[in-house]
Design an enzyme around this catalytic site. Structure first.
Site, short mmCIF file in Angstrom:
data_model
loop_
_atom_site.label_atom_id
_atom_site.label_comp_id
_atom_site.label_asym_id
_atom_site.label_seq_id
_atom_site.Cartn_x
_atom_site.Cartn_y
_atom_site.Cartn_z
N CYS A 137 -7.23 -5.85 -2.34
CA CYS A 137 -8.04 -5.92 -3.56
C CYS A 137 -7.47 -5.05 -4.68
O CYS A 137 -6.52 -4.30 -4.48
CB CYS A 137 -9.46 -5.44 -3.28
SG CYS A 137 -10.20 -6.27 -1.88
N GLY A 181 -6.41 -10.07 -6.17
CA GLY A 181 -7.52 -10.76 -5.51
C GLY A 181 -8.18 -11.74 -6.44
O GLY A 181 -8.48 -11.39 -7.58
N ASN A 239 -10.29 -0.55 -2.06
CA ASN A 239 -9.06 -1.29 -1.77
C ASN A 239 -8.44 -0.68 -0.53
O ASN A 239 -8.18 0.52 -0.49
CB ASN A 239 -8.10 -1.19 -2.96
CG ASN A 239 -6.72 -1.79 -2.68
OD1 ASN A 239 -5.73 -1.32 -3.22
ND2 ASN A 239 -6.66 -2.80 -1.85
N GLY A 240 -8.20 -1.53 0.47
CA GLY A 240 -7.61 -1.05 1.72
C GLY A 240 -8.37 -1.64 2.88
O GLY A 240 -9.20 -2.53 2.70
N CYS A 298 2.30 2.09 1.31
CA CYS A 298 2.65 0.73 1.75
C CYS A 298 3.89 0.22 1.01
O CYS A 298 3.84 -0.03 -0.20
CB CYS A 298 1.48 -0.20 1.50
SG CYS A 298 1.89 -1.92 1.75
N TYR A 317 6.17 -7.13 -2.50
CA TYR A 317 5.46 -8.35 -2.91
C TYR A 317 4.22 -8.12 -3.77
O TYR A 317 4.00 -8.80 -4.75
CB TYR A 317 5.03 -9.14 -1.66
CG TYR A 317 4.14 -10.31 -1.99
CD1 TYR A 317 4.67 -11.52 -2.45
CD2 TYR A 317 2.75 -10.21 -1.86
CE1 TYR A 317 3.86 -12.59 -2.77
CE2 TYR A 317 1.93 -11.29 -2.19
CZ TYR A 317 2.49 -12.47 -2.63
OH TYR A 317 1.68 -13.52 -2.96
N CYS A 342 -0.36 -6.37 9.44
CA CYS A 342 -0.81 -5.17 8.74
C CYS A 342 -2.29 -4.96 9.02
O CYS A 342 -3.08 -5.89 8.92
CB CYS A 342 -0.60 -5.34 7.24
SG CYS A 342 -1.21 -3.92 6.30
N CYS A 349 5.04 3.47 4.69
CA CYS A 349 4.67 2.77 5.93
C CYS A 349 5.50 1.50 6.01
O CYS A 349 5.54 0.71 5.06
CB CYS A 349 3.19 2.42 5.90
SG CYS A 349 2.69 1.32 7.26
N CYS A 407 4.83 -3.31 9.14
CA CYS A 407 5.02 -4.76 9.23
C CYS A 407 6.45 -5.11 9.63
O CYS A 407 6.72 -6.21 10.10
CB CYS A 407 4.61 -5.45 7.93
SG CYS A 407 5.30 -4.74 6.45
P1 AMP Z 1 5.08 -18.13 4.61
O1 AMP Z 1 5.11 -19.52 4.09
O2 AMP Z 1 3.91 -17.93 5.51
O3 AMP Z 1 6.37 -17.71 5.26
O4 AMP Z 1 4.81 -17.17 3.38
C1 AMP Z 1 5.88 -16.62 2.65
C2 AMP Z 1 5.56 -16.61 1.19
O5 AMP Z 1 4.30 -15.97 0.98
C3 AMP Z 1 6.61 -15.85 0.41
O6 AMP Z 1 7.05 -16.68 -0.64
C4 AMP Z 1 5.90 -14.61 -0.13
O7 AMP Z 1 6.19 -14.43 -1.50
C5 AMP Z 1 4.43 -14.90 0.07
N1 AMP Z 1 3.68 -13.77 0.67
C6 AMP Z 1 4.12 -12.86 1.53
N2 AMP Z 1 3.14 -12.01 1.90
C7 AMP Z 1 2.03 -12.43 1.26
C8 AMP Z 1 0.66 -11.97 1.20
N3 AMP Z 1 0.25 -10.93 1.91
N4 AMP Z 1 -0.20 -12.64 0.42
C9 AMP Z 1 0.20 -13.70 -0.26
N5 AMP Z 1 1.46 -14.20 -0.26
C10 AMP Z 1 2.37 -13.57 0.49
#
Ligand code: AMP
Length: 472
Positions: A13, A39, A113-114, A247, A253, A395, A445, A448
């Protein structure tokens, strides 16, 4: 394997607060607007003019607060707000924050958030003692613990409550005449303090300060409780801070590239470093390097700089589609990749293309992207480069990752993943490479990526990800 039911809502969040400004609620609205990427499920604002006033709803910030009457119904010079990430089940609106309650010292509202790692056990304990919960979010546990404390002062009640909870928490608390900003002793999630015309502002990320013209002062320190009231700032550090565990995925990302977090480090500049390091580790002869927009753009610039392979925009993103991963249902996510990204075949046709993305989670996105670039874009070769190490562990501290078994890198070798996504080659940034780009690598951290969890969690807790972890 059947995807287990997710019990507790995910808590990825954004939070924003203002103390001492006549337009407090309007500023919080703008702050939340800038933090929308953290979010999109729902948002809320709570303001204080002696009494507390709360407005919250489902959807985007601009949708919830589009009627000026809504913001007008939030009077006062202090306000806090919260953007909530998508959940997998349950009744949604009740989980939207801030959560408000009354206790022996008056009204209180909280934005979190967390993710707490012992919330399930604490909730069961509190329920056995008669507590009635109104939400199924971790965050309400904190309010109950504050209310339950036998201490007399607010700060002592807070210290009492916080010494029981475990996990990741950046918190904003609103009381009738004060705002309190708190960061857990590991500093997992970011939280920054700024100022605007004599008022104080607190935000998950500094991109929100830029929007309202606030000036960054400093981070809320790990383990710090910062009380902001008519006496100014009062900082308490009641908890031992042994080791920071900020994190690293916020850089990879989650945070916006224009934010400076974790000690004023710019997200975009760090991503460029990740890209440079990635090019050093896994150069491949190619005609162009293209980002998966938007999260891959900065690291692709770094990759291009380092490798001298020209940067191109070969994939165009439709900005009116939310982050695909956030959609709770699988079929929407699969469909979403096509809706979101389109390859430019006039750029890609016949070329050897390096594609840079920030991460592979389940592998769905990469597979679709490689297919699109090859089949629609008519590229000759597609080389996938990932600007983070392989994601092997879920995570528990607030980033939404699926169970361990669903993480493709947890169950497959790199060559198997390459085959699955049908790329000509695949390489991830090494963990050592990632660490080498960070100023204080031990302050982060990496759970993951290496499965080393700096904060303990209770295996008996009933979140599906945790259950999953006990069986692997
Ligand atoms: P996937 O298709 O499951 O391999 O998701 C990978 C894609 O999701 C990548 O393009 C990342 O930019 C994006 N991504 C990675 N982690 C997250 C996250 N926690 N929430 C939303 N998108 C994510």
């Amino acid at each position: 394997m059947k995807e287990p039911e997710i019990y507790s809502p995910r808590e990825e969040c954004g939070i924003f607060g203002v103390y001492g400004h006549p337009e407090a609620a309007n500023l919080v609205f703008l702050g939340l607007y800038a933090l929308q990427h953290r979010g999109q499920e729902g948002a809320g604002i709570c303001s204080s003019q002696g009494d507390l006033y709360l407005e919250k709803g489902m959807g985007l910030v601009s949708e919830i607060f589009n009627d000026p009457k809504v913001l007008k119904s939030l009077p006062g010079t202090i306000a806090i707000g919260h953007n909530r990430y998508s959940t997998a089940g349950g009744s949604f609106l009740k989980n939207v924050q801030p959560i408000m309650a009354n206790f022996s010292l008056g009204s209180i509202a909280l934005a979190h958030n967390g993710n707490l790692t012992n919330a399930d056990a604490l909730r069961r304990l509190l329920e056995r003692e008669g507590a009635i919960f109104q939400t199924n979010s971790d965050s309400e546990v904190i309010l109950h613990l504050i209310a339950n404390s036998r201490e007399n002062t607010c700060i002592n009640k807070l210290v009492d409550a916080l010494s029981i909870i475990k996990g990741a928490y950046s918190l904003l608390i609103l009381r009738n005449k004060e705002m309190i900003a708190i960061r857990d002793p590991f500093g997992v999630r970011p939280l920054s303090l700024g100022t605007l015309n004599g008022a104080y502002v607190v935000s998950s990320e500094t991109c929100a300060f830029d929007l309202i013209g606030a000036t960054y002062i400093r981070d809320i320190e790990p383990g710090e409780i910062l009380i902001i009231n008519e006496n100014g700032l009062d900082s308490y550090r009641p908890f031992e801070v042994n080791k920071k565990a900020q994190c690293v995925f916020e850089f990879i990302y989650f945070s916006r590239p224009d934010s400076n977090i974790f000690g004023d480090l710019n997200v975009s500049l760090l991503r460029k470093r990740f890209g440079r390091q990635l090019a050093i580790e896994s150069y491949v002869d190619a005609d162009m390097v293209i980002p998966v927009p938007d999260s891959g753009v900065s690291s692709t610039l770094g990759f291009s700089d380092q490798s001298c392979i020209p940067f191109e925009f070969g994939l165009i993103r439709n900005h009116y589609v939310g982050r695909t991963f956030i959609e709770p249902k699988n079929n929407i996510r699969h469909f979403g990749v096509k809706v979101k990204l389109n390859p430019i075949s006039k750029i890609l046709k016949g070329k050897r293309v390096v594609v840079v993305d920030d991460s592979i989670v389940r592998g769905t996105t990469s597979k679709k992207i490689v297919k699109m670039i090859r089949e629609i874009g008519n590229a000759k070769e597609v080389h996938m480069r990932i600007s983070s190490p392989s994601t092997i562990s879920p995570c528990f501290y607030g980033i939404d990752t699926p169970t361990r078994n669903e993480l493709i890198a947890s169950t497959h070798r790199e060559d198997e993943i390459r085959k699955y996504i049908t790329a000509d080659s695949l390489a991830y940034l090494s963990l050592e490479g990632l660490r080498s780009t960070l100023p204080n690598p031990d302050d982060f951290c990496y759970a993951c990526f290496d499965g080393v969890y700096p904060i303990e969690f209770q295996k008996a807790a009933c979140s599906s990800k945790m259950l999953e972890l006990t069986v692997v």
